[in-house]
Design a protein around this motif. Structure first.
Motif, PDB file in Angstrom:
ATOM      1  N   UNK A   1       0.878  -1.175   0.000  1.00 23.98           N
ATOM      2  CA  UNK A   1       0.000   0.000   0.000  1.00 23.98           C
ATOM      3  C   UNK A   1       0.913   1.222   0.000  1.00 23.98           C
ATOM      4  N   UNK A   2       0.607   2.166  -0.874  1.00 26.02           N
ATOM      5  CA  UNK A   2       1.502   3.296  -1.063  1.00 26.02           C
ATOM      6  C   UNK A   2       0.721   4.564  -1.400  1.00 26.02           C
ATOM      7  N   UNK A   3       1.399   5.681  -1.302  1.00 24.16           N
ATOM      8  CA  UNK A   3       0.846   6.974  -1.697  1.00 24.16           C
ATOM      9  C   UNK A   3       1.773   7.579  -2.738  1.00 24.16           C
ATOM     10  N   UNK A   4       1.193   8.043  -3.832  1.00 21.10           N
ATOM     11  CA  UNK A   4       1.964   8.735  -4.860  1.00 21.10           C
ATOM     12  C   UNK A   4       1.535  10.188  -4.883  1.00 21.10           C
ATOM     13  N   UNK A   5       2.509  11.070  -4.797  1.00 22.90           N
ATOM     14  CA  UNK A   5       2.267  12.495  -4.997  1.00 22.90           C
ATOM     15  C   UNK A   5       2.839  12.854  -6.358  1.00 22.90           C
ATOM     16  N   UNK A   6       1.980  13.325  -7.243  1.00 26.99           N
ATOM     17  CA  UNK A   6       2.428  13.783  -8.556  1.00 26.99           C
ATOM     18  C   UNK A   6       2.837  15.242  -8.413  1.00 26.99           C
TER      19      UNK A   6
END
Length: 147
Positions: free
Chosen positions: A66-71
């Motif tokens: 489970x991860x979070x991506x910030x563009x």
């Protein structure tokens, strides 16, 4: 006598806290690789496909990340945030596949939807367009490590 006991208790609690191990970084278990990030046409509609890719550095099989991506734009500002999950059997030393991905469809009736926000990043082919941080890793035996 009571003051000595209270002092000893405070000292004991204070010294116990100093022996606590700091949380380990997720980067000792997995490495972020070049993601799937492209524009495509599906069902006569334009879409942007995205999936973070990971390489298993651990000695155990990983079954979910489970991860979070910030563009981020070229100025370093976060323009979109995605909380994602990759459920794959990722053996030690192997990299994830890009068979599962998130699709952001172009909505012709909205001028600032996710597709419109991410399109300049796809077209620029910039190497630094995302910050990925892992929230948890689940191993085959059921162990879960949260970060």
């Amino acid at each position: 006598m009571k003051t000595v006991q209270v002092f000893c208790l405070i000292f004991l609690i204070d010294t116990m806290a100093s022996f606590a191990k700091p949380e380990q970084s997720w980067q000792i278990y997995i490495e972020v690789e070049k993601p799937l990030f492209k524009e495509a046409k599906r069902d006569r509609r334009r879409v942007i496909d995205y999936m973070a890719k990971f390489h298993n550095l651990s000695a155990r099989k990983i079954v979910e990340i489970k991860y979070t991506t910030e563009f981020i734009d070229r100025n370093g500002a976060v323009i979109f945030k995605n909380n994602g999950s990759s459920k794959q059997d990722l053996k030690p030393g192997r990299s994830s596949r890009d068979k599962d991905f998130y699709s952001y469809r172009d909505n012709e009736f909205l001028s600032n939807d996710t597709y419109d926000i991410l399109l300049p990043l796809v077209k620029s082919k910039s190497k630094k367009f995302q910050n990925v941080s892992v929230r948890s890793i689940k191993f085959e035996n059921g162990d879960i490590i949260k970060f």
